[in-house]
Design a protein around this motif. Sequence first.
Motif, short mmCIF file in Angstrom:
data_model
loop_
_atom_site.label_atom_id
_atom_site.label_comp_id
_atom_site.label_asym_id
_atom_site.label_seq_id
_atom_site.Cartn_x
_atom_site.Cartn_y
_atom_site.Cartn_z
N TYR A 141 0.83 -1.20 0.00
CA TYR A 141 0.00 0.00 0.00
C TYR A 141 0.88 1.27 0.00
O TYR A 141 0.86 2.06 -0.92
N SER A 142 1.67 1.44 1.11
CA SER A 142 2.40 2.70 1.30
C SER A 142 3.50 2.89 0.25
O SER A 142 4.09 1.92 -0.23
N SER A 148 -0.16 8.33 4.96
CA SER A 148 -1.49 8.73 5.43
C SER A 148 -2.37 9.15 4.24
O SER A 148 -3.54 8.82 4.17
N THR A 171 6.83 1.11 0.06
CA THR A 171 7.72 1.08 1.22
C THR A 171 7.01 0.57 2.47
O THR A 171 5.77 0.42 2.45
N TRP A 172 7.78 0.30 3.48
CA TRP A 172 7.29 -0.29 4.74
C TRP A 172 6.59 -1.62 4.49
O TRP A 172 5.71 -2.01 5.25
N THR A 173 6.92 -2.30 3.39
CA THR A 173 6.26 -3.57 3.11
C THR A 173 6.82 -4.63 4.06
O THR A 173 7.93 -5.12 3.88
N THR A 174 6.01 -4.95 5.07
CA THR A 174 6.45 -5.92 6.09
C THR A 174 6.72 -7.27 5.44
O THR A 174 5.87 -7.80 4.73
N GLU A 223 12.29 -5.71 9.71
CA GLU A 223 11.08 -6.42 9.27
C GLU A 223 10.47 -5.77 8.03
O GLU A 223 9.65 -6.36 7.35
N ASN A 392 -9.06 12.03 12.65
CA ASN A 392 -9.72 12.76 11.56
C ASN A 392 -10.95 12.00 11.06
O ASN A 392 -12.01 12.59 10.82
C1 LIG Z 1 4.60 -1.87 12.09
C2 LIG Z 1 4.21 -1.29 10.74
C3 LIG Z 1 3.95 -2.16 9.69
C4 LIG Z 1 3.61 -1.64 8.43
N1 LIG Z 1 3.41 -2.53 7.41
C5 LIG Z 1 3.08 -2.05 6.19
C6 LIG Z 1 2.90 -2.97 5.11
O1 LIG Z 1 3.08 -4.18 5.25
N2 LIG Z 1 2.54 -2.48 3.91
C7 LIG Z 1 2.34 -1.14 3.71
O2 LIG Z 1 1.96 -0.78 2.60
N3 LIG Z 1 2.55 -0.24 4.70
C8 LIG Z 1 2.91 -0.67 5.94
N4 LIG Z 1 3.14 0.23 6.96
C9 LIG Z 1 3.10 1.68 6.67
C10 LIG Z 1 1.94 2.41 7.31
O3 LIG Z 1 0.74 2.10 6.68
C11 LIG Z 1 2.28 3.91 7.24
O4 LIG Z 1 3.42 4.11 8.05
C12 LIG Z 1 1.15 4.79 7.73
O5 LIG Z 1 0.07 4.75 6.85
C13 LIG Z 1 1.61 6.26 7.91
O6 LIG Z 1 2.19 6.74 6.76
P1 LIG Z 1 3.64 7.44 6.77
O7 LIG Z 1 4.57 6.52 7.53
O8 LIG Z 1 3.97 7.77 5.36
O9 LIG Z 1 3.49 8.75 7.64
P2 LIG Z 1 2.98 10.17 7.14
O10 LIG Z 1 1.72 9.99 6.37
O11 LIG Z 1 4.11 10.89 6.48
O12 LIG Z 1 2.63 10.86 8.52
C14 LIG Z 1 3.63 11.48 9.33
C15 LIG Z 1 2.92 12.11 10.53
O13 LIG Z 1 2.00 13.14 10.08
C16 LIG Z 1 0.70 12.87 10.58
N5 LIG Z 1 -0.30 13.26 9.59
C17 LIG Z 1 -0.28 12.99 8.26
N6 LIG Z 1 -1.41 13.47 7.66
C18 LIG Z 1 -2.16 14.04 8.65
C19 LIG Z 1 -3.42 14.69 8.68
N7 LIG Z 1 -4.16 14.86 7.57
N8 LIG Z 1 -3.88 15.16 9.88
C20 LIG Z 1 -3.15 14.99 11.03
N9 LIG Z 1 -1.94 14.39 11.05
C21 LIG Z 1 -1.45 13.91 9.89
C22 LIG Z 1 0.66 11.38 10.81
O14 LIG Z 1 -0.33 11.02 11.74
C23 LIG Z 1 2.08 11.11 11.33
O15 LIG Z 1 2.16 11.39 12.70
C24 LIG Z 1 3.51 -0.24 8.22
C25 LIG Z 1 3.77 0.65 9.28
C26 LIG Z 1 4.14 0.12 10.53
C27 LIG Z 1 4.46 1.08 11.64
#
Ligand SMILES: Cc1cc2nc3c(=O)[nH]c(=O)nc-3n(C[C@H](O)[C@H](O)[C@H](O)COP(=O)(O)OP(=O)(O)OC[C@H]3O[C@@H](n4cnc5c(N)ncnc54)[C@H](O)[C@@H]3O)c2cc1C
Length: 404
Positions: A141-142, A148, A171-174, A223, A392
């Motif tokens: 997904y990410s 987000s 990215t972050w593909t577990t 991971e 949100n």
């Molecule tokens: C343990 C773990 C496993 C994961 N596994 C997978 C996986 O297998 N496959 C996959 O696709 N992804 C995976 N992810 C990724 C995960 O889905 C993303 O980390 C998550 O969606 C947040 O996106 P970001 O890291 O890009 O943070 P960002 O979107 O850059 O956010 C950074 C900060 O800004 C805040 N923020 C952003 N937009 C807003 C808004 N509109 N209002 C208020 N605050 C906001 C967020 O809450 C956060 O604190 C994993 C993440 C973790 C931690």
Amino acid sequence: MSAAERSNNVQDLEQFRLEVRDWLQDNCPESQRQPITPEEQYYGGRDSSFPSDDARIWFERMRDKGWICPEWPSEYGGGGLSPQQGKVIKEEMKAIRARAPLYGHGIWMLGPAMLEFGNEAQKQEHIRDILNGTIRWAQGYSEPGSGSDLASLQCKAEDKGDYYLVNGSKTWTTSADKADRIFCLVRTDPDAKKQEGISFLLIDMDDPGISTTPIELISGESEFCQTFFDDVKVPKKNLVGELNKGWSVAKALLVHERKLMSELGSDSPREIVVPNQAARQYLDFEDGKISDHELRSKLVEYDMEMHAIGLTHFRTFEEKIAGVRSAAPLIMKYAGTEAEKQKSELLLAIMGSQGLGWEGEGFNRAELDTLRLWAMSYAMTIAGGTSEVQLNLIAKNVLELPQG
Ligand SMILES: Cc1cc2nc3c(=O)[nH]c(=O)nc-3n(C[C@H](O)[C@H](O)[C@H](O)COP(=O)(O)OP(=O)(O)OC[C@H]3O[C@@H](n4cnc5c(N)ncnc54)[C@H](O)[C@@H]3O)c2cc1C
């Protein structure tokens, strides 16, 4: 009449519970009733091996019984049971601390979404493989610029007649480096409004053009991966749902992911340490009360919170059975993962320096796990949608507050 329909009145469910209890007593090996370490979790997959003979026996018995996913339809290898029966199995497993026989994105996320959106051929091809543990899935997904704001994703799939040509990265593909296949969100119409040009594709990790790079974490573990797609040819039969309508599949899958996250605390693979019990072991008492007033109040708050969450889970289940549309599931990812964080903070405060060990002598298993679970509790408030983003969604969809 199906097995599910036959056993849904209270009396039948009680009879069913007794049968489940007996079967588990006879079939769950003693070693599979102990707290599990991450190394002992079985994820399946083409190159997988079982962590122990007992883990294999337990998995095979559960698979043959149809109880890996008891509520999935029996024509695809599920148990064909009702949600009430599924709940009974879960409760009885929990009562003897039986381990989950299989973990993974297949049973947690892809399977339920595919049962809803997949065509018959896709269900026949993939569901049984998920339940049999023969194929391990990853979630794509990410992207580096889309977390987000997932709908801004850029990994693209171009229609080339017989196949889609995929280019981009996730990215972050577990565990993508260990997975056999990945389910991906891709942009199939760059000109449409962002949610309307996305499709949901199934991709084989062995396909030419796919590579993964591990992302090293501060803990030294890795991971996560970044996954690259360089001119990857994906057969058209691997499109789930309609072209450019993948956002609906993505959202449905996220509901399953968030439900899982909200329940992870109660389903922790490691030894479960309850703050109240830890308090008895580590804290000073005066007249039968914990002498640290602040900690005492926090413990009470935590207990009340957990009680409320437990009741809301129960309510959500009853509403689902009654066919009532409820807003409760929308708040549970936030409430469940924040409560886990609260619990970890509490345990660290209770254990003091004994809770700060990462490895080595002088700490018992539960103490070492506390710090790891504390770090994990923060990760869970991010995975599947961060707490801020969940707030949100609650503001918009539950409270219907005006949007800024
Ligand atoms: C343990 C773990 C496993 C994961 N596994 C997978 C996986 O297998 N496959 C996959 O696709 N992804 C995976 N992810 C990724 C995960 O889905 C993303 O980390 C998550 O969606 C947040 O996106 P970001 O890291 O890009 O943070 P960002 O979107 O850059 O956010 C950074 C900060 O800004 C805040 N923020 C952003 N937009 C807003 C808004 N509109 N209002 C208020 N605050 C906001 C967020 O809450 C956060 O604190 C994993 C993440 C973790 C931690």
